[in-house]
Enzyme design. Sequence first.
Site, PDB file in Angstrom:
ATOM      1  N   ARG A  50     -17.619  19.780  29.459  1.00 21.50           N
ATOM      2  CA  ARG A  50     -18.549  20.723  28.811  1.00 21.50           C
ATOM      3  C   ARG A  50     -18.630  20.421  27.310  1.00 21.50           C
ATOM      4  NH1 ARG A  50     -16.471  25.731  32.508  1.00 21.50           N
ATOM      5  NH2 ARG A  50     -18.131  25.570  34.051  1.00 21.50           N
ATOM      6  N   VAL A  85     -17.682  24.963  45.220  1.00 24.96           N
ATOM      7  CA  VAL A  85     -16.933  23.882  44.561  1.00 24.96           C
ATOM      8  C   VAL A  85     -16.418  22.889  45.610  1.00 24.96           C
ATOM      9  CG1 VAL A  85     -14.949  23.293  43.125  1.00 24.96           C
ATOM     10  CG2 VAL A  85     -16.243  25.374  42.640  1.00 24.96           C
ATOM     11  N   GLY A  98     -16.679  26.325  50.151  1.00 26.61           N
ATOM     12  CA  GLY A  98     -17.663  27.056  49.348  1.00 26.61           C
ATOM     13  C   GLY A  98     -18.352  26.116  48.383  1.00 26.61           C
ATOM     14  N   HIS A 137      -6.686  27.423  31.199  1.00 33.61           N
ATOM     15  CA  HIS A 137      -8.115  27.452  31.508  1.00 33.61           C
ATOM     16  C   HIS A 137      -8.590  28.895  31.396  1.00 33.61           C
ATOM     17  CE1 HIS A 137     -11.835  26.160  33.210  1.00 33.61           C
ATOM     18  NE2 HIS A 137     -11.703  26.843  34.320  1.00 33.61           N
ATOM     19  N   ARG A 141      -8.721  42.251  37.123  1.00 31.43           N
ATOM     20  CA  ARG A 141      -8.223  40.889  36.999  1.00 31.43           C
ATOM     21  C   ARG A 141      -6.916  40.723  37.774  1.00 31.43           C
ATOM     22  NH1 ARG A 141     -10.079  37.039  33.148  1.00 31.43           N
ATOM     23  NH2 ARG A 141     -11.687  38.148  32.031  1.00 31.43           N
ATOM     24  N   VAL A 143      -7.590  24.170  42.284  1.00 33.40           N
ATOM     25  CA  VAL A 143      -8.821  24.431  41.528  1.00 33.40           C
ATOM     26  C   VAL A 143      -9.071  25.944  41.412  1.00 33.40           C
ATOM     27  CG1 VAL A 143     -11.337  24.030  41.473  1.00 33.40           C
ATOM     28  CG2 VAL A 143      -9.826  22.249  42.351  1.00 33.40           C
ATOM     29  N   THR A 144      -8.509  26.698  42.349  1.00 32.04           N
ATOM     30  CA  THR A 144      -8.720  28.143  42.389  1.00 32.04           C
ATOM     31  C   THR A 144      -8.259  28.808  41.094  1.00 32.04           C
ATOM     32  OG1 THR A 144      -8.299  28.033  44.758  1.00 32.04           O
ATOM     33  CG2 THR A 144      -8.224  30.223  43.754  1.00 32.04           C
ATOM     34  N   ASN A 145      -9.034  29.771  40.637  1.00 36.24           N
ATOM     35  CA  ASN A 145      -8.684  30.516  39.412  1.00 36.24           C
ATOM     36  C   ASN A 145      -7.883  31.778  39.718  1.00 36.24           C
ATOM     37  OD1 ASN A 145      -9.664  29.121  37.100  1.00 36.24           O
ATOM     38  ND2 ASN A 145     -11.738  29.459  37.856  1.00 36.24           N
ATOM     39  N   GLY A 194     -11.382  25.055  51.495  1.00 35.57           N
ATOM     40  CA  GLY A 194     -12.444  25.902  50.941  1.00 35.57           C
ATOM     41  C   GLY A 194     -13.744  25.115  50.972  1.00 35.57           C
ATOM     42  N   ASP A 219     -13.432  21.388  31.217  1.00 39.17           N
ATOM     43  CA  ASP A 219     -13.632  21.934  29.874  1.00 39.17           C
ATOM     44  C   ASP A 219     -14.046  20.835  28.899  1.00 39.17           C
ATOM     45  OD1 ASP A 219     -12.926  24.480  30.775  1.00 39.17           O
ATOM     46  OD2 ASP A 219     -10.793  24.111  30.449  1.00 39.17           O
TER      47      ASP A 219
HETATM   48  N1  APR Z   1      -8.241  29.571  53.649  1.00 40.93           N
HETATM   49  C1  APR Z   1      -9.293  28.715  53.567  1.00 40.93           C
HETATM   50  N2  APR Z   1     -10.425  29.014  52.898  1.00 40.93           N
HETATM   51  C2  APR Z   1     -10.503  30.215  52.319  1.00 40.93           C
HETATM   52  C3  APR Z   1      -9.448  31.148  52.377  1.00 40.93           C
HETATM   53  C4  APR Z   1      -8.267  30.790  53.063  1.00 40.93           C
HETATM   54  N3  APR Z   1      -7.221  31.596  53.164  1.00 40.93           N
HETATM   55  N4  APR Z   1      -9.820  32.267  51.696  1.00 40.93           N
HETATM   56  C5  APR Z   1     -11.058  32.036  51.228  1.00 40.93           C
HETATM   57  N5  APR Z   1     -11.470  30.804  51.607  1.00 40.93           N
HETATM   58  C6  APR Z   1     -12.764  30.155  51.357  1.00 40.93           C
HETATM   59  C7  APR Z   1     -13.955  31.091  51.478  1.00 40.93           C
HETATM   60  O1  APR Z   1     -14.281  31.329  52.836  1.00 40.93           O
HETATM   61  C8  APR Z   1     -15.035  30.316  50.752  1.00 40.93           C
HETATM   62  O2  APR Z   1     -15.783  29.493  51.611  1.00 40.93           O
HETATM   63  O3  APR Z   1     -12.838  29.681  50.033  1.00 40.93           O
HETATM   64  C9  APR Z   1     -14.230  29.428  49.766  1.00 40.93           C
HETATM   65  C10 APR Z   1     -14.504  29.751  48.307  1.00 40.93           C
HETATM   66  O4  APR Z   1     -15.816  29.374  48.042  1.00 40.93           O
HETATM   67  P1  APR Z   1     -16.778  30.143  47.011  1.00 40.93           P
HETATM   68  O5  APR Z   1     -16.649  31.597  47.242  1.00 40.93           O
HETATM   69  O6  APR Z   1     -18.125  29.493  47.110  1.00 40.93           O
HETATM   70  O7  APR Z   1     -16.120  29.856  45.605  1.00 40.93           O
HETATM   71  P2  APR Z   1     -16.316  28.540  44.695  1.00 40.93           P
HETATM   72  O8  APR Z   1     -17.461  28.745  43.777  1.00 40.93           O
HETATM   73  O9  APR Z   1     -16.279  27.339  45.542  1.00 40.93           O
HETATM   74  O10 APR Z   1     -14.991  28.620  43.807  1.00 40.93           O
HETATM   75  C11 APR Z   1     -13.724  28.436  44.387  1.00 40.93           C
HETATM   76  O11 APR Z   1     -12.735  27.515  42.428  1.00 40.93           O
HETATM   77  O12 APR Z   1     -13.597  27.215  40.297  1.00 40.93           O
HETATM   78  C12 APR Z   1     -12.792  28.029  41.119  1.00 40.93           C
HETATM   79  O13 APR Z   1     -13.077  30.245  40.161  1.00 40.93           O
HETATM   80  C13 APR Z   1     -13.384  29.417  41.260  1.00 40.93           C
HETATM   81  O14 APR Z   1     -11.428  30.346  42.274  1.00 40.93           O
HETATM   82  C14 APR Z   1     -12.736  29.874  42.528  1.00 40.93           C
HETATM   83  C15 APR Z   1     -12.636  28.571  43.340  1.00 40.93           C
END
Ligand code: APR
Length: 308
Positions: free
Chosen positions: A151, A13, A11, A175, A88, A118-120, A9, A148
């Site tokens: 924070r 985080v 994104g 969490h 949800r 880390v994913t929620n 991922g 947490d």
């Molecule tokens: N394989 C790889 N990457 C993926 C997949 C997958 N199957 N599905 C989604 N992604 C990628 C998306 O393309 C995106 O770039 O995961 C990334 C998620 O990034 P963001 O949308 O920016 O989310 P982010 O703020 O990084 O949060 C990620 O962490 O804290 C938790 O609640 C938050 O569950 C969320 C996760």
Amino acid sequence: MNRKVTVIGSGNVGATAARSIADKELADVVVLDILEGVPQGKGLDILEACPVEGSDARVLGTNDYADTAGSDVVVITAGLARKPGMSRDDLLRKNYEITRGVTEQVMEHSPDCVIIPVTNPLDAMAQVVYRVSGLPRERVIGMAGVLDSSRMRTFIAEALDVSVENTHAFVLGGHGDTMVPLPRYSTVAGIPITELLDAAAVEAIVQRTAQGGAEIVKLLGTGSAYYAPGSSVVEMVEAILKDKKKILPCSVFLQGEYGIRDLFVGVPVKLGARGVEQVVEITLAPDEAAALRKSADAVRELVTTIGV
Ligand code: APR
């Protein structure tokens, strides 16, 4: 040979954590995403920051799990954010599918890694990773409690006008809204905050901590927190790679500790080279124990919904 950390991922985080791991030269870093070009672009951008940061970490962005082979630690941030109209439960099922698929592919190439989900919703996704990976429980360690408690430390330092370095905070449980900040075990220079602040001030800190994620979501308007989550991931990665034996609150698969069985819930653990080296059991007051049980029940509901 260099240590290797993969971040799934790229994104907010994922990229924030990857950048900090590279800056600190903790390991070589692979960033993987399903989006084409984005992990490659962010990976190259992070690599190009390394000369300025004085880091010789190698950073690679990719769509190919073959590049993740032999990782020591894998951080999973892949997932969807909740969109308008999505319940949800819809989000739970969607992120369950993503987490399951990611874990299968990670395991093909790094069968001996430590995974930090880390994913929620965090605790439920950690349970998915644990069930799908077949890793021993020591090697699946969910990131939530570090965030947490960071924070809570921020709010304690602010309330007492002291250095954050003097603060220590413990937050247990799942969490989410039912998390259990523990003021009795939260201290400034070793002194419990219950002796330094009146009951109303302590309660305000507890409430703000439990709503910490929502507070950021509301301010941002779109998306959720990523700087503090990114830093929290890196503290865990560092404790593992440097075998620091650091006590941190993490979501782990409990097997009777705190009276909870077969469920990921946040508790203090010792993190070292082998992952979770000890689950630290502290004595809870009856109201604290009841709050932890309630929080565990909320996690149990989620894992029952997806059948893990
Ligand atoms: N394989 C790889 N990457 C993926 C997949 C997958 N199957 N599905 C989604 N992604 C990628 C998306 O393309 C995106 O770039 O995961 C990334 C998620 O990034 P963001 O949308 O920016 O989310 P982010 O703020 O990084 O949060 C990620 O962490 O804290 C938790 O609640 C938050 O569950 C969320 C996760």
